[in-house]
Design a protein around this motif. Structure first.
Motif, PDB file in Angstrom:
ATOM      1  N   MET A  56      45.607  47.876  32.909  1.00  5.81           N
ATOM      2  CA  MET A  56      45.942  46.683  33.680  1.00  5.81           C
ATOM      3  C   MET A  56      45.379  46.767  35.088  1.00  5.81           C
ATOM      4  O   MET A  56      44.817  45.800  35.614  1.00  5.81           O
ATOM      5  N   ILE A  57      45.542  47.965  35.711  1.00  5.23           N
ATOM      6  CA  ILE A  57      45.036  48.160  37.078  1.00  5.23           C
ATOM      7  C   ILE A  57      43.512  48.008  37.084  1.00  5.23           C
ATOM      8  O   ILE A  57      42.942  47.351  37.960  1.00  5.23           O
ATOM      9  N   ARG A  58      42.870  48.582  36.074  1.00  3.83           N
ATOM     10  CA  ARG A  58      41.411  48.516  35.993  1.00  3.83           C
ATOM     11  C   ARG A  58      40.945  47.064  35.828  1.00  3.83           C
ATOM     12  O   ARG A  58      40.013  46.619  36.492  1.00  3.83           O
ATOM     13  N   ASN A  59      41.636  46.322  34.967  1.00  2.75           N
ATOM     14  CA  ASN A  59      41.278  44.911  34.750  1.00  2.75           C
ATOM     15  C   ASN A  59      41.446  44.091  36.018  1.00  2.75           C
ATOM     16  O   ASN A  59      40.601  43.258  36.364  1.00  2.75           O
ATOM     17  N   ARG A  60      42.528  44.361  36.734  1.00  2.00           N
ATOM     18  CA  ARG A  60      42.771  43.639  37.994  1.00  2.00           C
ATOM     19  C   ARG A  60      41.704  43.964  39.027  1.00  2.00           C
ATOM     20  O   ARG A  60      41.225  43.097  39.738  1.00  2.00           O
ATOM     21  N   PHE A  61      41.337  45.236  39.078  1.00  2.00           N
ATOM     22  CA  PHE A  61      40.312  45.693  40.014  1.00  2.00           C
ATOM     23  C   PHE A  61      38.987  44.981  39.721  1.00  2.00           C
ATOM     24  O   PHE A  61      38.314  44.484  40.637  1.00  2.00           O
ATOM     25  N   LEU A  62      38.641  44.898  38.437  1.00  2.00           N
ATOM     26  CA  LEU A  62      37.400  44.228  38.044  1.00  2.00           C
ATOM     27  C   LEU A  62      37.446  42.737  38.395  1.00  2.00           C
ATOM     28  O   LEU A  62      36.459  42.164  38.848  1.00  2.00           O
TER      29      LEU A  62
END
Lengths: 233, 122
Positions: free
Chosen positions: B6-12
């Motif tokens: 989730m954090i990675r998706n938000r970062f992207l």
């Protein structure tokens, strides 16, 4: 193999969604480009009209004098204020005798109209013409052609403008289409057949269970026999 | 594991928005305070340019130069000139003031296919 197939299906769906968004982007970009073309044509026409008035009387052909004339008549800053995204850098004023003698390549045909096939009117990169060229002849006393006005505008800022103004729309469209694709997958997903009571036991394990049953029965029988002999004693 | 994803998706997603924002800034950066130049062929068969630079900022401009690049049909640079329009802090261009400038280039006009103009000010 199973995962590879799934990955390929996902990739194909994403490509379909992106190609759909790209089509909308190209449509938006073409709308912006058409608007810029109309603006450029009107701008060139306006300058050509002023050039006709000025150069009909002035023989010096001085760019300084024409600039001062344009500034006094229209205002040089106001002249290009209609262009909101990309402005023309240079207004070229070429005279008929310079074009005929080959001193300059104006990108016009024999009637001093824009020649679309001329190389100077094209700058093809990234699969489309990167510049738009508007050319208008100007006349002495509305009769004799004395020159042309040529204006070039850059199309590249339009790409960025279209992308930046519609970015949120494209992003939402991407998310919604992905969501729809997932819902479609759920709709078409095959139902699992109902599970039988005995189907949880595999054929191979029935044999081992039978052997275990035999061994347990043997143990129970042995145990019974032992207890019977103890009772007799 | 799900949290990291989730954090990675938000970062992207945020990275994507920043990219779009910077693209939009680029598109407006190209639209600076310049007015079009007039190009003609003078009596010595050279391209002559005349233009105005209008200071639309609220600050005085003490250094101003213009860079002109001419390219042929193959994209090769034929001529590149930097012309100093203001190089004297005692005579700056005030807010709202207009400066006339003119220059000429030596290259043969019929070989020039692309012209680029850049302004540098301080």
């Amino acid at each position: 193999m199973y995962y590879l197939r799934r990955f390929i299906i996902i990739l194909v769906i994403q490509l379909l969604i992106l190609s759909f968004i790209s089509t909308i982007f190209i449509f938006n970009f073409n709308l912006e480009r058409e608007s810029l073309k109309i603006q450029s044509k009107q701008f060139t026409e306006l300058v050509a009209k002023q050039a006709g008035i000025f150069f009909s009387n002035d023989k010096s052909r001085s760019s300084k004098d024409f600039l001062a004339f344009l500034d006094s008549k229209i205002g040089i800053d106001e002249l290009s204020s209609a262009f909101t995204i990309t402005k023309p850098d240079i207004i070229s004023v070429y005279f008929v005798d310079d074009i005929i003698s080959g001193k300059v390549n104006a990108g016009v045909d024999e009637n001093f109209q824009k020649n679309d096939k001329s190389e100077i009117n094209q700058d093809k990169r990234f699969f489309f013409n990167n510049k738009y060229v508007a050319i208008k002849p100007f006349y002495k006393n509305n009769d004799e052609t004395i020159g042309v006005v040529r204006v070039e505008v850059d199309n590249i800022p339009l790409v960025l403008r279209t992308l930046s103004t519609n970015a949120v729309f494209y992003l939402l469209l991407f998310l919604i289409l992905n969501n729809q694709a997932f819902l479609f997958y759920l709709w078409t997903k095959k139902k699992r057949p109902p599970v039988d009571d005995s189907s949880y036991i595999k054929e191979g394990s029935i044999g081992s269970i039978k052997i275990m049953q035999k061994i347990i029965n043997q143990i129970i029988e042995d145990h019974k026999n032992d207890s019977n002999t103890n009772d007799k004693k | 594991m799900i949290l990291i994803q989730m954090i990675r998706n938000r970062f992207l997603f945020i990275l994507f928005l920043i990219l779009l924002f910077s693209l939009s800034l680029n598109s407006f950066a190209s639209n600076n305070h310049r007015t079009p130049l007039i190009e003609t062929i003078n009596s010595s068969n050279k391209l002559e340019y005349s233009g105005y630079y209008i200071n639309k900022s609220s600050k005085k401009i003490t250094k101003l130069s213009i860079r002109f690049i001419a390219k042929n049909k193959y994209g090769e640079i034929l001529e590149a000139n930097t012309i100093r329009l203001i190089n004297n802090s005692s005579m700056p261009l005030g807010p709202g003031e207009k400066l006339y400038y003119s220059f000429m280039i030596d290259s043969d006009p019929k070989n020039i296919y692309t012209k680029k103009l850049y302004f540098f000010n301080e």
